[in-house]
Scaffold this motif. Structure first.
Motif, short mmCIF file in Angstrom:
data_model
loop_
_atom_site.label_atom_id
_atom_site.label_comp_id
_atom_site.label_asym_id
_atom_site.label_seq_id
_atom_site.Cartn_x
_atom_site.Cartn_y
_atom_site.Cartn_z
N GLN A 413 107.41 25.06 14.10
CA GLN A 413 108.19 25.13 15.33
C GLN A 413 107.96 23.89 16.18
OE1 GLN A 413 107.26 29.67 16.15
NE2 GLN A 413 108.52 28.82 17.78
N TYR A 414 106.70 23.52 16.35
CA TYR A 414 106.40 22.33 17.12
C TYR A 414 106.99 21.09 16.45
CZ TYR A 414 103.22 24.61 20.40
OH TYR A 414 102.70 25.40 21.39
N PHE A 415 106.86 21.00 15.14
CA PHE A 415 107.40 19.85 14.42
C PHE A 415 108.90 19.69 14.67
CE2 PHE A 415 109.68 18.41 10.63
CZ PHE A 415 109.12 17.15 10.44
N PHE A 416 109.65 20.77 14.49
CA PHE A 416 111.10 20.68 14.65
C PHE A 416 111.51 20.50 16.11
CE2 PHE A 416 111.22 22.83 10.41
CZ PHE A 416 111.98 21.87 9.76
N SER A 417 110.70 20.99 17.03
CA SER A 417 111.03 20.78 18.44
C SER A 417 110.95 19.30 18.79
CB SER A 417 110.09 21.59 19.33
OG SER A 417 108.78 21.04 19.33
N TYR A 418 109.98 18.59 18.18
CA TYR A 418 109.88 17.16 18.42
C TYR A 418 111.04 16.42 17.74
CZ TYR A 418 105.12 18.63 19.61
OH TYR A 418 104.04 19.27 20.15
N VAL A 419 111.45 16.89 16.57
CA VAL A 419 112.64 16.32 15.92
C VAL A 419 113.86 16.45 16.82
CG1 VAL A 419 114.26 16.59 13.99
CG2 VAL A 419 111.80 16.75 13.57
N GLY A 656 107.33 14.69 13.55
CA GLY A 656 108.64 15.14 14.00
C GLY A 656 109.34 14.10 14.85
N PHE A 657 108.58 13.36 15.66
CA PHE A 657 109.18 12.31 16.49
C PHE A 657 109.79 11.21 15.61
CE2 PHE A 657 106.04 14.11 19.48
CZ PHE A 657 106.90 14.39 20.54
N LEU A 658 109.09 10.85 14.53
CA LEU A 658 109.60 9.83 13.63
C LEU A 658 110.88 10.30 12.93
CD1 LEU A 658 109.26 7.09 12.23
CD2 LEU A 658 107.83 8.25 10.51
N ILE A 659 110.87 11.54 12.45
CA ILE A 659 112.06 12.08 11.78
C ILE A 659 113.24 12.13 12.75
CG2 ILE A 659 113.02 14.07 10.58
CD1 ILE A 659 110.92 12.57 9.00
N GLY A 660 112.98 12.60 13.96
CA GLY A 660 114.04 12.70 14.95
C GLY A 660 114.61 11.35 15.34
N ALA A 661 113.81 10.30 15.24
CA ALA A 661 114.28 8.96 15.60
C ALA A 661 115.02 8.29 14.45
CB ALA A 661 113.10 8.10 16.04
N VAL A 662 114.64 8.58 13.21
CA VAL A 662 115.19 7.87 12.05
C VAL A 662 116.46 8.52 11.52
CG1 VAL A 662 114.75 7.25 9.64
CG2 VAL A 662 112.98 6.89 11.37
N VAL A 663 116.47 9.84 11.39
CA VAL A 663 117.60 10.52 10.76
C VAL A 663 118.93 10.24 11.46
CG1 VAL A 663 118.57 12.79 10.18
CG2 VAL A 663 116.17 12.30 9.72
N PRO A 664 119.01 10.24 12.81
CA PRO A 664 120.30 9.90 13.43
C PRO A 664 120.83 8.52 13.04
CG PRO A 664 118.87 10.94 15.04
CD PRO A 664 118.04 10.68 13.83
N PHE A 665 119.93 7.54 12.83
CA PHE A 665 120.37 6.22 12.38
C PHE A 665 120.98 6.31 10.98
CE2 PHE A 665 117.61 4.64 15.75
CZ PHE A 665 118.34 3.55 16.23
N ILE A 666 120.37 7.11 10.12
CA ILE A 666 120.92 7.29 8.77
C ILE A 666 122.30 7.93 8.83
CG2 ILE A 666 120.57 8.45 6.56
CD1 ILE A 666 117.56 8.22 7.05
N LEU A 667 122.43 8.99 9.62
CA LEU A 667 123.72 9.66 9.75
C LEU A 667 124.76 8.74 10.37
CD1 LEU A 667 122.58 13.20 10.99
CD2 LEU A 667 123.27 12.53 8.68
N TYR A 668 124.34 7.95 11.34
CA TYR A 668 125.28 7.02 11.99
C TYR A 668 125.77 5.98 10.99
CZ TYR A 668 127.15 3.63 15.31
OH TYR A 668 127.97 2.76 16.00
N GLY A 669 124.84 5.44 10.16
CA GLY A 669 125.23 4.47 9.16
C GLY A 669 126.18 5.07 8.13
N LEU A 670 125.89 6.29 7.68
CA LEU A 670 126.77 6.95 6.72
C LEU A 670 128.14 7.23 7.34
CD1 LEU A 670 124.24 9.47 5.13
CD2 LEU A 670 125.19 7.40 4.07
N HIS A 671 128.13 7.61 8.62
CA HIS A 671 129.41 7.87 9.28
C HIS A 671 130.25 6.60 9.40
CE1 HIS A 671 132.35 9.64 11.94
NE2 HIS A 671 132.07 8.75 12.88
#
Length: 799
Positions: A413-419, A656-671
């Motif tokens: 829960q804490y992990f995903f909240s930081y994501v 979780g902070f790292l995942i939350g920061a990186v994944v949107p960049f991946i999705l943005y690039g794919l988009h």
């Protein structure tokens, strides 16, 4: 998505039919596509043709208001043009004597009911639709019986009965109730203080504390107005539902519309049906609240755990209790629902069963379905013994027992909240950043960004002066400074200023998510982590200080999003901005004292439940949030994250902070590479936030919800659009209203004065109402009744 400039929209080509996911993005500029558009009386569908709504509207212009070639109208989403009225009378009264009387009654009632929900496991808050219905009839009654005369002297006089109960009075009543008829996050501090520390806060100070945090949120919302309220492409899904009910109700009562009368017959019939039905799952026949299919076909304890929706994983569990469903499946866009249900499946149906059956992540020592803290040997963590001298850590005892051990579910829960938290900022920066920056530059240069018809009508009225917001902020901040400096809030003064700054920072990115999806982000877990680190700079580590910080930084955001939603409702109905603000302030003035009185009453009369000595068999009255907050404040304030994260078991949480920061960049690039694949619909904030949900008491709330949501969006909205637009919002609002009215009657009849329990019978089994009793005996960890379940802070706002 970037907004098409007004001078280009006139010549913009009509979009081709898109996928049903594209349909749900209409609030961000897409054109919604359906396969049927009918008039209520005459069929207007073109056989065999798939026409966009825009094309249909050009052929049948009387279905929507305004000229499609007029840029003042064509920038507005179709549903807004169908619901809103673009004729305005600036002389229509708003803040009348009738408004103050009616709004005070319904706000006080809602504040009482909703505040009690803070101590329940699941509930649908006090229905604003009940207020919309009842206030119309009460207002019309007062307009008939009150004398038409002026009361008072000079500038302090007013008309007792200014004539017909106007639509603007009606909306203003709802604005006040929307704001004040909620629970206040001050309960995060007041309830634990009284329950665990036996140090109740002085009543007047408590009310000032609750008022101040709310009013600061008001001032923050005003600064975000130009980005979210005046933007014509952002309709706020929940606000649209309220607007649809307003239109149908007033058309049926005041106008002469046969369609509106049919709509209201459906509305009232649904209220009656759900009111009667809810007596079964809530009281007489609780078996219907959780139909655990796996338990019916297997006596294996593990299988029964997987199938149980009351303490288990809830796999394929069907609920017929509307409190576990709610109308969000109607107004949440379908792309948001897909993110939502994906997170639920991963956490409830995959991670929990793996941890439970394999005993990994420490689940062979600590129950996976709990937020209680433990020693390494599995014994309950001695939280109370760690607190000495009114706020210091017992270092000797801590060195002996080490940091508390959390269940696997609590850790993720804490992990995903930081994501979710960091992901909301990054996603907003990437996908909406250019548009928001453009709006800011235009506002800074010319003070005028949008020129749609609704905004044109709003400009007729004087805007809220900047100094109003500054005074509201300044007075509230001064009260909080005094309370903090005198030790009432148990935190150092510098944390107050940091909390106010962070509270203001998150309003825009998280407000945008709420504005386009209706989904409210939670911020509590990040706030307590931040407080735990920041407090190392000096000051008491009393656990209540952490909760006070969460109230200040969190209440600012939650009240800001509520106010923004109400401002949008006022925008739809041409309420003067100053009157909107005054209605909301009045709602809080009335609601907060009722909140405080309710907290005192619950803490004094349900002490056994709040301390865990008594357990509700339906897992509804659990006092779950109070104990959860207590445990969290011990972990992150008294002990602190530095000590906590010294243990390797907690290290992965911070990634979780790292995942939350990186994944949107991946999705943005794919988009950008494949825009037709719609990677922009993969919402890191919504997915991460829903993964944060705790399933320890009730895990059957999303399966039926998603089935109904799919039926709503993929069939009715897409293939029977005209039927959907007339009845969907009304039906959902009526179901919520019927449920809430039922809860009120059950409380008054069976709990208010004397608790009258339903006798045990086949449908109300004494051991397990869903007949999954076998997994009780599997092992000590197979089943754990946990009263430390975390209730999302976002639940404080009404539906």
């Amino acid at each position: 998505m970037e907004e098409i400039p007004y001078d280009e929209k006139r010549n913009a080509k009509v979009a081709s039919p898109a996928t049903s996911l594209d349909d749900e993005k209409k609030s961000l500029g897409d054109v919604e596509n359906v396969k049927e558009v009918n008039n209520s009386d005459d069929s207007l569908a073109t056989a065999g043709a798939w026409l966009t709504v825009h094309e249909q509207m050009r052929r049948r212009s009387y279905l929507v208001i305004g000229d499609d070639d007029d840029p003042a109208y064509n920038v507005l989403p179709q549903i807004v043009r169908e619901i809103c009225d673009f004729d305005d009378d600036p002389t229509m009264p708003v803040l009348t004597f009738r408004f103050f009387v009616i709004s005070a009654i319904f706000t006080a009632l809602g504040a009482w009911l909703t505040q009690m929900g803070f101590f329940r496991t699941t509930y649908i808050p006090y229905s604003i639709y009940f207020v919309q219905i009842a206030s119309l009839y009460v207002g019309r009654f007062m307009a008939r019986v009150l004398p038409s005369k002026r009361v008072g002297y000079g500038r302090f006089s007013f008309e007792l009965n200014p004539g017909e109960f106007s639509i603007k009075e009606h909306v203003a009543v709802v604005l006040a109730a929307n704001t004040g008829a909620t629970n206040n996050l001050g309960d995060y501090v007041l309830a634990p203080l009284q329950v665990f520390y036996n140090e109740p806060m002085n009543g007047w100070l408590a009310i000032l504390f609750m008022w101040s945090a709310v009013f600061i949120g008001f001032s923050y919302a005003s600064f975000a107005r130009v980005f979210l309220i005046e933007n014509p492409s952002i309709p706020f899904p929940l606000t649209l539902q309220q607007a649809a009910v307003f239109k149908a109700m007033r058309s049926s009562v005041i106008g002469d519309s046969s369609t509106a009368r049919r709509q209201m017959r459906v509305f009232w019939s649904t209220i009656i049906i759900f009111f009667c039905w809810q007596f079964l799952p809530e009281y007489a026949f609780p078996f219907t609240s959780s139909l655990a299919l796996l338990c019916w076909f297997s006596k294996n304890p593990t299988t029964q755990f997987l199938g149980s929706g009351l303490g288990g994983a809830g796999i394929l569990n069907i609920t017929l209790d509307w409190s576990n469903i709610g109308s969000t499946m109607i107004y949440y866009p379908y792309w948001a629902q897909l993110n939502y249900v994906a997170a639920c499946i991963i956490t409830a149906w995959i991670l929990i069963p793996i941890g439970f059956t394999k005993g990994i992540w420490g689940s062979d020592i600590y129950p996976i379905q709990t937020q209680t803290l433990y020693l390494r040997n599995g014994s309950v963590y001695p939280t109370q013994e760690l607190l000495i001298n009114g706020g210091d850590l017992n270092e000797v005892l801590f060195d002996e027992i080490g940091p508390p051990m959390m269940s696997a579910q609590l850790r993720w829960q804490y992990f995903f909240s930081y994501v979710a938290y960091i992901g909301s900022f990054v996603s907003c920066m990437l996908f909406q950043g250019p548009q928001l920056w453009s709006v800011f530059r235009q506002q800074w240069k010319s003070g005028r960004v949008y020129n749609d018809k609704l905004t044109q009508l709003a400009r007729v009225y004087p805007q809220v002066p900047l100094w109003w917001n500054l005074v509201l902020f300044g007075v509230s901040a001064a009260v909080l400074i005094v309370l903090t400096a005198t030790g009432v809030l148990y935190m150092p003064i510098y944390m107050l200023f940091i909390g106010l700054a962070i509270g203001g920072l998150i309003v825009l990115p998280m407000g945008f998510i709420y504005a386009v999806s209706g989904y409210q982000m939670q911020v509590g877990y990040f706030n307590e982590l931040f407080y735990g680190y920041a407090i190392d700079a000096g000051g008491t580590r009393h656990p209540i200080g952490s909760l006070s910080y969460r109230v200040i930084s969190g209440q600012c955001w939650y009240e800001a999003q509520s106010m923004l939603s109400d401002m949008k409702l006022g925008h739809f109905f041409h309420i003067p901005p100053r009157a909107t603000l005054m209605a909301q302030v009045w709602g809080i003035i009335v609601g907060v004292p009722v909140n405080y009185a309710t907290i005192l009453w619950v803490c004094n009369t349900k002490g056994g439940i709040l301390t865990g000595a008594i357990t509700d068999p339906n897992r509804q009255w659990t006092g779950q949030t109070v104990i959860s907050l207590y445990n969290q404040s011990i972990s992150f304030a008294l002990i602190g994250p530095r000590r906590l994260f010294d243990d390797p078991v907690y290290t992965p949480m911070l990634y979780g902070f790292l995942i939350g920061a990186v994944v949107p960049f991946i999705l943005y690039g794919l988009h950008r590479l494949r825009p037709k694949w719609r990677f922009d619909l993969w919402s890191v904030p919504i997915f991460g936030d829903r993964c944060e949900h705790f399933w320890g008491n009730i895990s059957n709330s999303f399966f039926v919800w998603f089935i109904l949501g799919t039926l709503n969006h993929m069939y009715f909205k897409r293939y029977r659009y005209n039927f959907w637009k007339k009845y969907a919002y009304l039906w959902g609002a009526a179901a919520d209203t019927g449920y809430n009215f039922n809860m009120l009657i059950i409380f008054i009849a069976f709990s208010a004065v004397k608790t009258i329990s339903m006798p045990n019978w086949w449908g109300n089994n004494a051991v397990s109402v869903e007949r999954c009793a076998r997994f009780f005996d599997c092992c000590d960890l197979a089943y754990h009744v946990d009263i430390g379940f975390y209730v999302p802070e976002g639940s404080l706002h009404m539906q």
